[in-house]
Scaffold this active site. Structure first.
Site, PDB file in Angstrom:
ATOM      1  N   HIS A  45      32.584  48.903  38.490  1.00 34.11           N
ATOM      2  CA  HIS A  45      32.863  50.312  38.163  1.00 34.11           C
ATOM      3  C   HIS A  45      33.015  50.582  36.676  1.00 34.11           C
ATOM      4  O   HIS A  45      33.239  51.716  36.271  1.00 34.11           O
ATOM      5  CB  HIS A  45      34.100  50.806  38.916  1.00 34.11           C
ATOM      6  CG  HIS A  45      35.397  50.206  38.428  1.00 34.11           C
ATOM      7  ND1 HIS A  45      35.743  48.911  38.690  1.00 34.11           N
ATOM      8  CD2 HIS A  45      36.409  50.726  37.700  1.00 34.11           C
ATOM      9  CE1 HIS A  45      36.938  48.663  38.142  1.00 34.11           C
ATOM     10  NE2 HIS A  45      37.355  49.742  37.526  1.00 34.11           N
TER      11      HIS A  45
HETATM   12  N1  UDP Z   1      40.992  47.052  45.343  1.00 36.42           N
HETATM   13  C1  UDP Z   1      41.163  47.499  46.658  1.00 36.42           C
HETATM   14  N2  UDP Z   1      40.050  47.954  47.331  1.00 36.42           N
HETATM   15  C2  UDP Z   1      38.795  47.941  46.784  1.00 36.42           C
HETATM   16  C3  UDP Z   1      38.652  47.465  45.447  1.00 36.42           C
HETATM   17  C4  UDP Z   1      39.780  47.047  44.761  1.00 36.42           C
HETATM   18  O1  UDP Z   1      42.271  47.478  47.197  1.00 36.42           O
HETATM   19  O2  UDP Z   1      37.835  48.362  47.444  1.00 36.42           O
HETATM   20  C5  UDP Z   1      42.191  46.608  44.607  1.00 36.42           C
HETATM   21  C6  UDP Z   1      42.077  45.192  44.051  1.00 36.42           C
HETATM   22  O3  UDP Z   1      42.495  44.253  44.968  1.00 36.42           O
HETATM   23  C7  UDP Z   1      42.954  45.206  42.838  1.00 36.42           C
HETATM   24  C8  UDP Z   1      42.817  46.634  42.352  1.00 36.42           C
HETATM   25  O4  UDP Z   1      42.323  47.393  43.434  1.00 36.42           O
HETATM   26  O5  UDP Z   1      44.278  44.954  43.217  1.00 36.42           O
HETATM   27  C9  UDP Z   1      41.889  46.674  41.154  1.00 36.42           C
HETATM   28  O6  UDP Z   1      41.547  47.944  40.915  1.00 36.42           O
HETATM   29  P1  UDP Z   1      40.374  48.357  39.931  1.00 36.42           P
HETATM   30  O7  UDP Z   1      39.234  47.432  40.077  1.00 36.42           O
HETATM   31  O8  UDP Z   1      40.156  49.803  40.168  1.00 36.42           O
HETATM   32  O9  UDP Z   1      41.115  48.215  38.534  1.00 36.42           O
HETATM   33  P2  UDP Z   1      41.001  47.180  37.357  1.00 36.42           P
HETATM   34  O10 UDP Z   1      41.438  45.857  37.871  1.00 36.42           O
HETATM   35  O11 UDP Z   1      39.580  47.202  36.930  1.00 36.42           O
HETATM   36  O12 UDP Z   1      41.936  47.734  36.337  1.00 36.42           O
END
Ligand code: UDP
Length: 362
Positions: free
Chosen positions: A209
């Site tokens: 994303h």
């Molecule tokens: N996550 C979730 N469902 C999904 C994708 C991600 O529960 O379909 C959770 C994942 O396990 C992690 C968090 O969302 O705990 C990460 O979110 P994201 O990728 O939006 O944020 P980033 O880590 O890039 O800041």
């Protein structure tokens, strides 16, 4: 002590859940501590917001600022305007922000300008990559934070380098891992598991994303086409982020191996990660969870603000080109998984440490 807790986006919800649990435990023990939960509305889609509140038993927010989408400046400004009103009407001793999203930075600025102390959970991590809005959010937030809670000694060292007061830097561990340990017995099989013929280790999870990977439809399609052909005997399960979905809908390309599903709730997503063969992602949080679960993770970025996921954990930074991903993945298929461990203090107790430390700051 009155604390206002800020949450705006999916990874924030996962991080505040155990902090609220720890705070409630202290209340039960008779400590004078209360909280007000403010949802900025940065993520408002059910799949990215409500589901997490329900599954992780997060209380209904006391206020929802309902800022919704917008450009970086529009969103940050809207959060600041709405949160200033909220904070003036509901003053507190401390504003607690987590992570690195626009809500984190916007609310930290407002709090500080209202002469309210700021605590930042997940402080001090740095990728050095200022092309990512999150890095700017981290830098600005930490420059005005009073109490820093870090996930690693390297994050604490970064803060010392920038001149933060050592007495206010606390290496406590990782609240995201608190949530993982608190819910690991509750993870649940998704509805589509049988229908898609998924089995333990017969699929790879893909999440993408970051603007650099998904904002240009032709390069996104090219990358997905490569990933579709990465291995013959494994499905690729892609819980697609709304942002990525919107861009991909400009193309009609069909994929043979990729199974597209909606963004998953936490309990289904953790089930899927735990049973996967490997994960390909551009998320920072997921590289922490795969580290604890011992699942090989390939991060499609040129850098990470979480170096311990690579030096200690299961993560490998592969860059953003498919050619590099293929080379690294082929070597993994040939040589097997690298040796890994779990970083210090990622033991499920970070939130308890945070609340105990805050109670002593009075
Ligand atoms: N996550 C979730 N469902 C999904 C994708 C991600 O529960 O379909 C959770 C994942 O396990 C992690 C968090 O969302 O705990 C990460 O979110 P994201 O990728 O939006 O944020 P980033 O880590 O890039 O800041």
């Amino acid at each position: 002590m009155k604390i206002t807790i800020i949450a705006g986006a999916r990874p924030n919800f996962i991080k505040i859940a155990p902090i609220i649990n720890a705070l409630k435990s202290k209340q039960m023990e008779g400590f004078d501590i209360s909280f007000r939960l403010v949802h900025t509305g940065q993520h408002y889609d059910k799949n990215l917001s409500d589901t997490f509140f329900e599954e992780l038993n997060i209380p209904k927010p006391n206020a929802n600022l309902e800022v919704k989408s917008g450009s970086q400046a529009e969103q940050t400004a809207a959060i600041m305007i709405a949160f200033e009103k909220e904070l003036i009407q509901n003053p507190c001793d401390l504003v607690l922000v987590v992570g690195d999203v626009n809500s984190t930075m916007a609310c930290a600025i407002v709090a500080k300008k209202c002469n309210t102390k700021v605590a930042h959970v997940e402080a001090g991590i740095r990728s050095g990559d200022l092309s990512m809005p999150e890095e700017i959010n981290r830098m600005v937030t930490d420059s005005i934070t009073d109490y820093f809670f870090t996930t690693s000694t390297s994050a604490s060292e970064n803060l010392l380098k920038y001149g933060s007061d050592p007495a206010n830097i606390h290496f406590v561990g990782n609240v995201m891992i608190d949530t993982l340990y608190q819910n690991i017995e509750r993870i649940s099989v998704p509805d589509f598991w049988k229908e898609q013929q998924l089995q333990e280790k017969n699929y790879i999870i893909l999440t993408l994303h970051r603007p650099g990977n998904v904002d240009e439809v032709s390069s996104l399609v090219e990358l997905l086409y490569g990933i579709d052909n990465l291995v013959n005997d494994k499905k690729i399960l892609f819980p697609i982020h709304p942002r990525t979905q919107a861009i991909l809908s400009e193309s009609e390309t069909q994929f043979k191996n990729i199974i597209f599903v909606a963004p998953q709730g936490y309990l289904n997503f953790m089930f899927l990660i735990k049973n996967s063969f490997a994960v390909i992602t551009d998320s920072g949080g997921i590289s922490e969870e795969t580290t604890v679960l011992g699942i090989p993770c390939f991060t499609m970025r040129d850098n990470t603000e979480r170096p311990e996921t690579e030096t200690i954990g299961t993560n490998t930074i592969v860059g953003t080109s498919f050619v590099n991903l293929k080379k690294t993945f082929d070597s993994f298929l040939e040589n097997g998984q690298k040796k890994s461990g779990i970083p210090d203090l990622w033991d499920g107790k970070a939130s308890e440490r945070i609340i105990s430390i805050l109670l002593n700051k009075k």
